[in-house]
Design an enzyme around this catalytic site. Structure first.
Site, PDB file in Angstrom:
ATOM      1  CE1 TYR A 151      45.983  34.181  50.760  1.00 43.51           C
ATOM      2  CE2 TYR A 151      46.117  35.512  48.767  1.00 43.51           C
ATOM      3  CZ  TYR A 151      45.646  34.399  49.427  1.00 43.51           C
ATOM      4  OH  TYR A 151      44.833  33.506  48.776  1.00 43.51           O
ATOM      5  CG  ASP A 236      44.159  42.492  48.370  1.00 42.90           C
ATOM      6  OD1 ASP A 236      43.014  42.545  48.879  1.00 42.90           O
ATOM      7  OD2 ASP A 236      44.550  41.523  47.705  1.00 42.90           O
ATOM      8  CB  ILE A 238      40.214  41.277  49.862  1.00 42.12           C
ATOM      9  CG1 ILE A 238      39.183  40.218  49.465  1.00 42.12           C
ATOM     10  CG2 ILE A 238      41.153  40.766  50.922  1.00 42.12           C
ATOM     11  CD1 ILE A 238      39.799  38.981  48.839  1.00 42.12           C
ATOM     12  CE  LYS A 278      39.519  35.583  51.232  1.00 45.79           C
ATOM     13  NZ  LYS A 278      39.682  34.123  51.378  1.00 45.79           N
TER      14      LYS A 278
END
Length: 491
Positions: A151, A236, A238, A278
């Site tokens: 990311y 992570d 998400i 998200k």
């Protein structure tokens, strides 16, 4: 007396470029902001395909909100809670919200593991979660190892205020950019050889930008490696609720709690970052979560949460929605169905003009392969192509270099942040661009071929004086030499 830019009055961190926004990833956003596409008012504008946002299932949340007015303290049905919620200041967060979030995190992971509400720490989005974790886990100059591509905004989220470094674990398209133990060991030993102290390994699972999930064996390998080297493992997750096809998502919590690590696992080293931005398409709510198995990290992060606590009204609303298990199950199933349909339509539209994507099963984007359209295999050529796509095709897609991808020509393209009609406009632009590109390639090839023929000079036929045998002695420089002696053109 006033004078100068005033930058000398600010801190080195404030005036430095650690914000990470000197990147093509953010430059694409700026191009969109200057000329945003609108179906009704600006159809020639730039279409935003650089924003990983889920707008496909917001109608379900809207419907739930309308049918549950008691979830807001600003309605007659919820006004009885106004004073309690408006005055709430406990940095631990509303008890009912932490309980609902813990329950929902277990639901997203198929009920295979349970989460302790007392380990749920509130943050201002996943950005706040990563910033807080970096503050808790590492000192300035320390490093995280991160599999590539990763990311783009991690360079800001993890590093700007903390002063830590991100060092790449090089992954490659030959195996679908899967993380290998050899690559991990190489990155770790390379950092140590440079005198850099590695404090953690940061992974996104499901991956942004790849749209793939990590295998159980890879997660177990990471946990075992972290335990052996006494470094933290930050996962992570998400996009945990945005998996729409097999293989199923496996959380690091499942690996840790079900004993999948052969040599055992030090739980104090395991941390999860999560958000509702998200999976639910609610980035404006700024709801981030740290879930750590380390008591000291929970304690420190909770003190830090005073810098980015989620509003109590937001917590109040979400506590009720997340506690509605029946609605959550329906939402997750319908969201997965819609994400799968959108991804299939978009990638099949790309295949119509010969563009492929990495096979993915999660997230709000596709990892698009444009390597065949590069002038040459360099980062400069990738950015050259990207500028054409931004300024001429008017699509904000994100080049792989902004995600630290070592192979030029890959692009992340987001397709869940728009309606069906806008997506079709985007596909139409891609089709036109690729067809024009192929046409230019054909014309260039024809010109090059003609130039090669011209360089050979005029053709001369040397024919012998005697009869039919002449055909066998045609000069090889002539295309007639490739024809049969009985060809009417030869005769």
């Amino acid at each position: 007396m006033a004078g100068g830019s005033g930058s000398e009055l600010l801190s080195r961190i404030a005036t430095g470029d650690g914000h990470g926004e000197n990147s093509s990833y953010f430059d694409g956003w700026k191009a969109y902001d200057m000329n945003p596409f609108d179906l009704d008012h600006n159809r020639d504008g730039v279409i935003q395909m650089g924003l990983a946002e889920n707008q496909l299932s917001l109608d379900l949340i809207e419907e739930w909100s309308m049918s549950h007015p008691e979830a807001s303290i600003c309605t007659p049905q919820g006004a009885s809670q106004f004073r309690r919620i408006a005055n709430f200041q406990d940095y631990h967060g509303l008890p009912e919200f932490r309980e609902a979030m813990a329950k929902f995190m277990g639901q997203v992971r198929g009920g295979k593991v349970t989460f302790d509400p007392d380990r749920v720490v509130m943050c201002g989005g996943a950005t706040g979660a990563q910033d807080t974790l970096a503050f808790c886990l590492a000192d300035p100059g320390d490093a995280y190892l991160v599999p590539t591509p990763y990311y783009a905004a991690f360079d800001r989220d993890c590093c700007w205020r903390s002063g830590i470094k991100l060092l790449p674990i090089e992954c490659h398209s030959s195996n679908g950019f899967a993380l290998t133990e050899d690559a991990l060991v190489s990155a770790y030993e390379g950092a140590r050889a440079q005198g850099v102290r590695v404090k953690g390994i940061l992974v996104t699972n499901p991956s942004n930008p790849l749209g793939t999930v990590m295998s159980r064996s890879t997660l177990a390998m990471l946990a075992e490696f972290a335990t052996a080297r006494r470094v933290h493992l930050i996962c992570d997750e998400i996009y945990a609720g945005s998996v729409f096809a097999k293989p199923d998502f496996v959380s690091i919590a499942e690996v840790v709690e079900l004993g999948d690590v052969p040599g055992g696992c030090n739980r104090d080293l395991i941390h999860i970052a999560y958000s509702l931005s998200k999976d639910f398409g609610l980035p404006g709510f700024r709801v981030g979560v740290i879930y750590s198995y380390n008591d000291a990290v929970v304690s420190c992060a909770r003190k830090m949460s005073s810098f980015g606590l989620v509003s109590s009204q937001t917590q109040f609303f979400l506590a009720r929605m997340l506690s509605d298990g029946e609605f959550m199950a329906r939402f997750l199933a319908e969201s997965a169905r819609r994400l799968a349909r959108r991804q299939e339509r978009f990638t099949s539209g790309l295949r119509e003009v010969g563009i492929t994507c990495l096979e993915g099963n999660a997230g709000l984007f596709s990892w698009m392969d444009l390597r065949g359209m590069l002038r040459d295999k360099t980062p400069e050529a990738e950015l050259e192509l990207w500028r054409v796509i931004i300024h001429e095709v008017k699509l904000n897609v994100s080049p792989g270099t902004s995600f630290h991808c070592g192979e030029p020509g890959w692009f992340r393209v987001c397709h869940a942040n728009m309606d069906d009609e806008t997506m079709e406009v985007a596909l139409g632009r891609i089709h036109s661009f690729v067809n024009e590109h192929h046409q230019r390639q054909r014309e260039q090839q024809q010109k090059a071929k003609a130039k090669r023929w011209a360089a050979r000079g005029p053709l001369h036929l040397s024919l012998p004086r005697r009869g039919a045998a002449a055909a066998s002695h045609l000069a090889l420089s002539s295309p007639l030499a490739l024809m049969s002696p009985q060809s009417p053109m030869v005769r």
